[in-house]
Design an enzyme around this catalytic site. Structure first.
Site, PDB file in Angstrom:
ATOM      1  N   TYR A 155      42.190  20.090 -84.580  1.00  0.00           N
ATOM      2  CA  TYR A 155      41.772  19.970 -85.972  1.00  0.00           C
ATOM      3  C   TYR A 155      40.746  21.042 -86.357  1.00  0.00           C
ATOM      4  O   TYR A 155      39.807  21.301 -85.601  1.00  0.00           O
ATOM      5  CB  TYR A 155      41.162  18.579 -86.279  1.00  0.00           C
TER       6      TYR A 155
ATOM      7  N   ASP B 179      32.984  18.275 -87.380  1.00  0.00           N
ATOM      8  CA  ASP B 179      33.846  17.188 -87.863  1.00  0.00           C
ATOM      9  C   ASP B 179      34.703  16.691 -86.701  1.00  0.00           C
ATOM     10  O   ASP B 179      35.539  17.424 -86.181  1.00  0.00           O
ATOM     11  CB  ASP B 179      34.737  17.729 -88.998  1.00  0.00           C
TER      12      ASP B 179
ATOM     13  N   HIS C 128      36.764  14.152 -86.941  1.00  0.00           N
ATOM     14  CA  HIS C 128      38.026  13.681 -87.543  1.00  0.00           C
ATOM     15  C   HIS C 128      38.485  12.364 -86.936  1.00  0.00           C
ATOM     16  O   HIS C 128      39.678  12.177 -86.648  1.00  0.00           O
ATOM     17  CB  HIS C 128      39.103  14.767 -87.436  1.00  0.00           C
TER      18      HIS C 128
ATOM     19  N   GLU D  44      30.264  14.633 -88.413  1.00  0.00           N
ATOM     20  CA  GLU D  44      31.122  13.990 -89.409  1.00  0.00           C
ATOM     21  C   GLU D  44      32.226  13.167 -88.757  1.00  0.00           C
ATOM     22  O   GLU D  44      32.834  13.607 -87.772  1.00  0.00           O
ATOM     23  CB  GLU D  44      31.742  15.101 -90.274  1.00  0.00           C
TER      24      GLU D  44
ATOM     25  N   GLU E 259      35.082  10.594 -96.355  1.00  0.00           N
ATOM     26  CA  GLU E 259      36.077  11.347 -97.132  1.00  0.00           C
ATOM     27  C   GLU E 259      37.349  10.537 -97.395  1.00  0.00           C
ATOM     28  O   GLU E 259      38.053  10.827 -98.352  1.00  0.00           O
ATOM     29  CB  GLU E 259      36.395  12.692 -96.474  1.00  0.00           C
TER      30      GLU E 259
ATOM     31  N   TRP F 108      44.549  11.429 -86.438  1.00  0.00           N
ATOM     32  CA  TRP F 108      44.519  12.883 -86.615  1.00  0.00           C
ATOM     33  C   TRP F 108      43.225  13.293 -87.286  1.00  0.00           C
ATOM     34  O   TRP F 108      42.793  12.771 -88.263  1.00  0.00           O
ATOM     35  CB  TRP F 108      45.701  13.388 -87.471  1.00  0.00           C
TER      36      TRP F 108
HETATM   37  O1  EZ4 Z   1      41.395  16.647 -93.205  1.00  0.00           O
HETATM   38  O2  EZ4 Z   1      41.159  17.340 -96.686  1.00  0.00           O
HETATM   39  O3  EZ4 Z   1      36.164  17.670 -93.824  1.00  0.00           O
HETATM   40  N1  EZ4 Z   1      37.266  17.930 -94.157  1.00  0.00           N
HETATM   41  C1  EZ4 Z   1      38.410  17.411 -93.708  1.00  0.00           C
HETATM   42  C2  EZ4 Z   1      39.685  17.848 -94.395  1.00  0.00           C
HETATM   43  C3  EZ4 Z   1      40.744  16.743 -94.437  1.00  0.00           C
HETATM   44  C4  EZ4 Z   1      41.784  17.016 -95.490  1.00  0.00           C
HETATM   45  C5  EZ4 Z   1      42.689  15.801 -95.689  1.00  0.00           C
HETATM   46  O4  EZ4 Z   1      43.461  15.921 -96.835  1.00  0.00           O
HETATM   47  O5  EZ4 Z   1      38.367  16.599 -92.811  1.00  0.00           O
HETATM   48  O6  EZ4 Z   1      40.206  19.010 -93.823  1.00  0.00           O
HETATM   49 CO    CO Z   2      36.329  15.852 -92.622  1.00  0.00          CO
END
Ligand code: EZ4
Ligand code: CO
Length: 405
Positions: A159, A212, A214, A238, A264, A405
Site C-alpha cells: 500500500y 499509514d 491501512h 494512521e 477516512e 487492504w
Molecule cells: O486508500 O483514498 O490516506 N489515504 C488513503 C487513501 C485511500 C483511498 C481509498 O479510496 O489511505 O489512499
Molecule cells: Co489512509
C-alpha cells in the site's frame, strides 16, 4: 431561492468523480462532491432516484433542515452510500448560500482561525533509498510534514507504493476488477521501523513524519509498531487497526505515546464517538465527501474540539476539487484544525474540468475569497471523459486468506 433541478454527473478526467449540481429559480447554482471510490454508481442512483424527487421546489437556504430530512427521512441510518449522497447535496447547498451571500463558505462558518492551511505530502518508494529521495524532494518543495510509505521487501504492490505506475491517477483509473496484492504482517513489522530510523538519520528531527498502516494489524501488533516507532516521533500513525470496533484503539493507547489518527472510512459522527470521548485518538481524518458534507463534518470537528482532538481530513485523489475545497473552508475556520493531507491538484484533464480556489506554497495551501466553495465545473469538458469502472485492490495472505487492504 427554490431548488428547480438536481443534476448528477459521473466523469473520469483521469479518475472517476461524482458531481452534484443544484439549480435554483434565482439562476444561482451550487456544486457538491459525491465521489465514493469504487462504488460511484450506487451513489449516482441514490441521488437521482431517491433524493432528487424530494428536493425539487424546496428552499435552497434550508441546509440544516435538508440534511436532517435526508438523514432521518431515509429511516435507514448512516452508511457510505447515504452519507456520500447527502454530502453532495449539502456541499452544493453551502456553495449556493455562499454565492447568494457573496461570501466564501468559511465566512458563513464563522470566519478564519488562521491564514494558511498546513499540509503533509506523500513520499513513496520501492526501496528505502527511493522513499528517502522523495522525502528530500518534498522538503525542498517546502513541506514540513511528509507521510512515508515503502514497498516491503518480498511483497509486491505494498500500500502507498506505485509499482510500475507513474502516479496515483494512472494507478486508480484502470482497475476493471479489484487487483489482488500480497500481505505479510511479520515482514511488514520487521521492516517499517528501519525506514523511520534511516529517515531520521538522514534528515534529522525537524521534518514531521507520518505513516499509514491501512488497517492491516491487530491491536497488539499495532501496539508493537507504535512503541517501536516512538523514538522517531511521528506526527501520527494512521489507521493502525480497523475501527469498526472502536475499543481496538484503547489497547494501542495503553502501550504507546505515538499519536494516532483514524477516520477516512467513517461516514458519521457515530463512527468516531467512542474514539473521541475516550481520547483513543489524536487526529480525526473523516472527509466531508463521505460523511454528510460540511454539515456532517462540522459536527465531528466541534465534538473532537471538546476533547483536544484535531482534524486531519482525508485528502486523496479520489475526492474531487469540490471536496478538497470544502475541506479548505473547514480547515481555515476550525480552531482545532491539525493538518491536511495533500497529494497535488491532479492532471491536465482535471484542470480542464474543474477550477479550484487553492494554491500551494511552502508546505501550505492558500484559499482565495471567491463566493461559495469557489470551484467551477465545466460540463462540456467533463462529457469528454465518461465513467470507467474501477476498483480498489484487495489483499491476501500467502495462503490465500483475504486480508484488509
Ligand atoms: O486508500 O483514498 O490516506 N489515504 C488513503 C487513501 C485511500 C483511498 C481509498 O479510496 O489511505 O489512499
Ligand atoms: Co489512509
Amino acid at each position: 431561492m427554490k431548488i428547480t433541478n438536481v443534476k448528477v454527473f459521473v466523469n473520469c478526467p483521469d479518475r472517476n468523480f461524482v458531481t452534484v449540481k443544484i439549480e435554483t429559480d434565482e439562476g444561482l447554482f451550487g456544486l457538491g462532491d459525491a465521489t465514493l471510490n469504487g462504488r460511484e454508481l450506487a451513489v449516482v442512483a441514490y441521488l437521482k432516484e431517491h433524493i432528487k424527487p424530494c428536493l425539487i421546489g424546496k428552499d435552497a437556504h434550508q441546509i440544516e433542515d435538508t440534511w436532517q430530512y435526508l438523514y432521518k427521512g431515509a429511516y435507514w441510518r448512516r452508511g457510505p452510500i447515504t452519507m456520500t449522497s447527502i454530502a453532495g447535496i449539502d456541499m452544493a447547498l453551502w456553495d449556493l448560500k455562499g454565492k447568494a451571500a457573496g461570501m466564501p463558505v468559511y465566512q458563513l462558518l464563522g470566519g478564519t482561525s488562521r491564514s494558511k492551511i498546513r499540509v503533509y505530502g506523500h513520499a513513496n518508494g520501492q526501496t528505502i533509498s527511493e522513499t528517502l529521495e522523495n522525502l528530500g524532494r518534498l522538503i525542498k518543495e517546502g513541506y514540513t510534514a511528509v507521510r512515508l510509505q515503502c514497498a516491503i521487501p518480498g511483497l509486491e504492490g505494498t500500500y502507498g507504493t506505485l509499482g510500475d505506475k507513474k502516479d496515483y491517477l494512472e494507478m486508480q483509473s484502470s482497475r476493471p476488477l479489484p487487483p489482488e496484492q500480497p500481505w505479510d504482517t511479520n515482514k511488514y513489522l520487521n521492516f517499517i521501523p528501519t525506514l523511520f530510523k534511516k529517515a531520521r538519520e538522514e534528515y534529522g528531527e525537524e521534518i514531521q513524519l507520518l505513516h499509514d498502516v491501512h488497517s492491516r494489524l491487530t491491536p497488539i501488533e499495532a501496539s508493537r509498531l507504535a512503541k517501536e516507532l516512538e523514538p522517531y516521533h511521528l506526527l501520527f500513525l494512521e489507521d493502525p487497526v480497523p475501527a469498526e470496533n472502536q475499543s481496538n484503539y484503547k489497547i494501542i493507547r495503553q502501550h504507546s505515546t505515538t499519536p494516532l489518527a483514524v477516520g477516512e472510512v467513517f461516514n458519521s459522527i457515530w463512527d468516531a464517538k467512542e474514539l473521541i470521548e475516550n481520547h483513543s485518538i489524536d487526529y480525526i481524518r473523516t472527509a466531508a465527501t463521505h460523511a454528510g458534507g460540511i454539515t456532517g463534518l462540522r459536527k465531528i470537528i466541534d465534538f473532537a474540539g471538546l476533547h483536544q482532538i484535531r482534524t486531519a481530513p482525508h485528502g486523496p485523489p479520489d475526492i474531487s476539487p469540490i471536496g478538497h475545497a470544502a475541506h479548505a473552508h473547514l480547515n481555515i475556520w476550525a480552531n482545532n484544525f491539525g493538518i491536511q493531507e495533500f497529494v497535488g491538484f491532479g492532471g491536465e484533464k482535471m484542470a480542464t474540468v474543474f477550477t479550484h480556489p487553492l494554491a500551494y506554497a511552502e508546505g501550505h495551501l492558500y484559499l482565495n475569497d471567491l463566493p461559495g466553495l469557489g470551484v467551477s465545473f465545466n460540463e462540456q469538458e467533463a462529457e469528454k471523459y465518461p465513467y470507467k469502472r474501477s476498483y480498489l485492490p484487495v489483499s491476501r495472505l500467502e495462503d490465500g486468506t483475504l486480508w484488509d487492504w
